[in-house]
Write a protein that holds these residues in place. Structure first.
Motif, PDB file in Angstrom:
ATOM      1  N   TRP A 123      55.525  27.741  69.531  1.00 51.38           N
ATOM      2  CA  TRP A 123      55.426  28.223  68.154  1.00 51.38           C
ATOM      3  C   TRP A 123      56.459  29.296  67.829  1.00 51.38           C
ATOM      4  O   TRP A 123      56.550  29.747  66.696  1.00 51.38           O
ATOM      5  CB  TRP A 123      54.016  28.773  67.899  1.00 51.38           C
ATOM      6  N   ASN A 140      47.476  26.905  66.186  1.00 50.83           N
ATOM      7  CA  ASN A 140      48.146  27.503  65.038  1.00 50.83           C
ATOM      8  C   ASN A 140      47.205  28.130  64.016  1.00 50.83           C
ATOM      9  O   ASN A 140      47.430  28.069  62.821  1.00 50.83           O
ATOM     10  CB  ASN A 140      49.040  26.473  64.333  1.00 50.83           C
ATOM     11  N   ALA A 170      53.688  29.821  62.861  1.00 53.10           N
ATOM     12  CA  ALA A 170      52.587  29.279  63.654  1.00 53.10           C
ATOM     13  C   ALA A 170      51.401  28.905  62.776  1.00 53.10           C
ATOM     14  O   ALA A 170      50.747  27.882  62.994  1.00 53.10           O
ATOM     15  CB  ALA A 170      52.165  30.290  64.717  1.00 53.10           C
ATOM     16  N   ALA A 174      53.803  25.072  61.894  1.00 53.40           N
ATOM     17  CA  ALA A 174      54.042  24.519  63.232  1.00 53.40           C
ATOM     18  C   ALA A 174      53.333  23.196  63.476  1.00 53.40           C
ATOM     19  O   ALA A 174      53.838  22.344  64.191  1.00 53.40           O
ATOM     20  CB  ALA A 174      53.644  25.537  64.300  1.00 53.40           C
TER      21      ALA A 174
END
Length: 493
Positions: A123, A140, A170, A174
């Motif tokens: 991430w 995430n 993130a 992501a």
């Protein structure tokens, strides 16, 4: 192409890739890039992971040791090698060392950045941002404000900006395309373009989390691999919590298994497209021939076999038989090596390729796979260990509505030894013996018909590793935040 005395090493771990699916896929077209690497390199068709899940298996590859020697398992999560880690040995030999991991177990939080000049998580956006593996969820989600403040406290404005950008990426971006493979590959390609032409050779480690549960490949790959008799709606309805099936809380139907296997193949097929990007970059940069490319599974996967899901509670071939390919034609020119090897043998192999110093610790494998007199040396046996059940029975019981007491049979350590002909699996009060030629699926325990073989192999295990015992546990080695984060990847503590 720059002139170097030793090759670059690109060490790629395909997390949860099992030989049972990958090796037949070489012929079926499942993974054309892997097939190409296999065709141009050497396939090790009987490679054994020394542990059936990520943490101890990586520790074994990074130290060349069995689990009972390096001591990293479900009871002790910290990687603190008492002899040189692979990255540290190569760094001492003049290599630039870098890595990106897709699995939260293999992170700086647990010590796996030992010896790396640069180490990043899937991430991350930057190599030098604040280390966030202890607060960012692998799936995430958002870290708590207090946990973020603890990481960012005392950071300068540039690092604060990098950390904030990574946190935002993130949380919001992501997981949109995949589980990290595309971003990880792009960052690796950029690193190679900047660093690969320098005079010093590199050691670059990659852990791709695909095809780890939950299986969530891009939609186009689901469409390609979804069986004709299974409706698309079944994909979103499929419960991918493996522990419900293991604990007897939910039935694993034949239709479920068929869909799980289709999604697993789709994950592998998608991952292959990212390997192609990586491989093409080596060609474009004109460094392929001076780079040893190593692809290996850290462990396999149960997809309904033995009534199990995920990669715990057994040492059957579904979990310990893994794909292994090495492409470096200057030394490796055999097409297929059929004899037993262990993934911990990659440690001395890479040490040899780099002409690095090998530790004197007798627990470290000295069985390099670098060919001698034109042939790869193989073992006469391979060993795997599972010292602490993961998840524990308490964690498994708490995670389900209805716990079948039959699942308590998994509450034991295991170890296995296999030769070209036989495989024994030892538990504290029982052994299982399988004829590898007649019963490769390990369905028929033939201990009672071959007691002398069983006893001989059991004594070989004892001579190598001592008496079988459960690994000790230290509950303080993992934080509450980390437990929650790992649960989202399917791990229970």
């Amino acid at each position: 192409m720059t002139a170097r005395s030793h090759p670059n090493v690109l060490f790629v771990v395909l997390d949860t890739a099992r030989a049972r699916t990958v090796l037949p896929g070489l012929e079926s077209g499942l993974m054309p890039t892997v097939s190409r690497i296999a065709d141009e390199g050497t396939t090790f068709s009987d490679a054994t992971a020394t542990a059936p899940w990520t943490l101890p298996s990586h520790a074994g590859m990074f130290t060349g040791k069995y689990t009972s020697s390096h001591g990293v398992h479900a009871g002790n999560h910290r990687f603190e090698p008492d002899s040189g880690s692979l990255a540290s040995q190569l760094s001492d030999a003049g290599y630039r060392t870098a890595g990106i991991s897709g699995n939260v177990w293999i992170s700086p939080e647990f010590g796996f950045d030992d010896g790396f000049d640069e180490f990043s998580m899937k991430w991350d956006l930057f190599w030098d941002a604040p280390e966030l593996s202890s607060v960012i969820s692998d799936r995430n989600t958002t870290a708590t404000g207090d946990s973020l403040l603890s990481v960012f406290k005392g950071q300068g404005p540039v690092d604060l900006l990098k950390g904030a950008a990574t946190t935002g990426y993130a949380k919001f971006f992501a997981g949109r395309r995949d589980d990290g493979a595309r971003h990880t590959t792009s960052r690796t390609i950029n690193w190679l373009k900047e660093e690969a032409q320098k005079d010093r050779p590199f050691f670059y480690f990659l852990n791709y989390i695909e095809p780890h549960l939950p299986y969530e490949p891009p939609a186009s790959f689901i469409d390609e691999y979804l069986p004709d008799d299974i409706d698309q709606s079944r994909v979103s309805d499929l419960d991918q919590n493996p522990w419900q099936y293991v604990a007897g809380d939910q039935e694993l139907t034949k239709s479920d298994i068929k869909l799980f296997k289709a999604l697993y193949k789709a994950e592998l097929a998608y991952l292959d497209t990212q390997l192609k990007r990586l491989y093409d970059t080596l060609i474009d940069l004109d460094i392929l021939e001076e780079t040893a490319v190593i692809l290996v599974g850290d462990h396999g996967e149960n997809i309904g076999e033995y009534g199990l899901m995920d990669h715990q509670y057994c040492l059957y071939e579904t979990l310990v038989h893994v794909p292994l390919f090495v492409r470096y034609p200057e030394l490796f020119d055999e097409d297929d090596v059929t004899g037993p090897v262990e993934v911990r043998d990659l440690y001395p192999t890479i040490i040899d390729l780099a002409d690095a110093a090998a530790p004197t610790d007798p627990a470290v494998s000295t069985h390099s796979l670098v060919p001698q007199n034109g042939a790869v040396p193989t073992r006469d046996r391979a060993i795997a260990e599972y010292l602490v059940p993961q998840p524990s029975m308490d964690a498994l019981r708490e995670s389900v509505s209805s716990f079948d007491r039959a699942a308590t049979r998994f509450d034991r350590p295991l170890r296995a030894l296999k030769t070209t002909d036989w495989k024994i699996i030892e538990a504290p009060e029982k052994t299982e013996l399988y004829n590898r030629h007649e019963d490769p699926a390990e369905q028929d325990d033939v201990t009672s018909m071959n007691p002398e073989v069983s006893e001989r192999l059991r004594m070989e295990l004892r001579a190598e590793l001592g008496r079988l015992s459960r690994g000790s546990s230290n509950d303080d080695t993992i934080s509450t935040d980390s437990k929650a984060r790992l649960e989202e990847l399917g791990y229970l503590q």
